[in-house]
Design a protein around this motif. Sequence first.
Motif, PDB file in Angstrom:
ATOM      1  N   THR A 179       0.819  -1.217   0.000  1.00 56.30           N
ATOM      2  CA  THR A 179       0.000   0.000   0.000  1.00 56.30           C
ATOM      3  C   THR A 179       0.851   1.264   0.000  1.00 56.30           C
ATOM      4  N   SER A 180       2.013   1.239   0.637  1.00 55.80           N
ATOM      5  CA  SER A 180       2.881   2.423   0.556  1.00 55.80           C
ATOM      6  C   SER A 180       3.481   2.557  -0.840  1.00 55.80           C
ATOM      7  N   THR A 181       3.687   1.441  -1.522  1.00 58.06           N
ATOM      8  CA  THR A 181       4.109   1.501  -2.921  1.00 58.06           C
ATOM      9  C   THR A 181       3.014   2.151  -3.756  1.00 58.06           C
ATOM     10  N   ALA A 182       1.772   1.778  -3.495  1.00 59.45           N
ATOM     11  CA  ALA A 182       0.652   2.409  -4.208  1.00 59.45           C
ATOM     12  C   ALA A 182       0.606   3.913  -3.928  1.00 59.45           C
ATOM     13  N   SER A 183       0.892   4.304  -2.701  1.00 54.39           N
ATOM     14  CA  SER A 183       0.920   5.728  -2.360  1.00 54.39           C
ATOM     15  C   SER A 183       2.000   6.474  -3.145  1.00 54.39           C
ATOM     16  N   ILE A 184       3.154   5.853  -3.277  1.00 54.47           N
ATOM     17  CA  ILE A 184       4.245   6.462  -4.045  1.00 54.47           C
ATOM     18  C   ILE A 184       3.857   6.562  -5.524  1.00 54.47           C
TER      19      ILE A 184
END
Length: 166
Positions: free
Chosen positions: A20-25
Motif C-alpha cells: 500500500t505504501s508503494t501504491a501511495s508512491i
Amino acid sequence: MASGLFFDPLTLLRVAPLVTSTASIVIAGDSHVFLSALVSLKQQRAKVNEVVPRYFEAFFWSALPSIFITYGVSITFGLVNSYSRFHAASWNWYAAGSALAFAHFAFVPKIMWKVKDAIDAKEDPNGGGVNAIQGWLDVHHVRTALVDIPAWACFLVATVKALKSI
C-alpha cells in the motif's frame, strides 16, 4: 491447513504495508506527472489557466479516496505488525513506517490552502490556476521527499526483515 498451501495470511500481513505504501508512491508520482505537465505548457499558459480550476477539482476529489485507503491501510497494518513484536529486528521499522505514513497528513494545513487556491482560481487566461498548481506541487514534492518515500523505505526494510524470520 489448506489455506497455508496457497495463501499465507501472515505473509500478507507482513507485506501489506509495503504494497500500500508503494501504491501511495505511485499516486504521488502520477500526481506529479499529470500536474507538472499542465504547469510546463508555457506557450499554452492562458488556456491552462482557463481549465485548471475544474481539472484540479476533479483530479483532487477523485484521488482523495485512494489517498485515504492506501495511507490508512499502510498505517493500520504497519501498527498491527509493530504491536505484534513478532521479530525484534522488524517491529520498529513497521512503527517508523506507520509514523511517517501518518505524517503525510501533517501537511494538510499547508496544502489545503493550495487546493483551495487551485479550485477557486478564475477560469480565464489570467486566472492564476497555473501558479496555484505550482504551489500545490511545491508542497507535494517536499511531502513526498520527507515522509512518503521514507515511509516506503521503512516498510521495505521491515518486510525484508520480517520475511526472513517466517
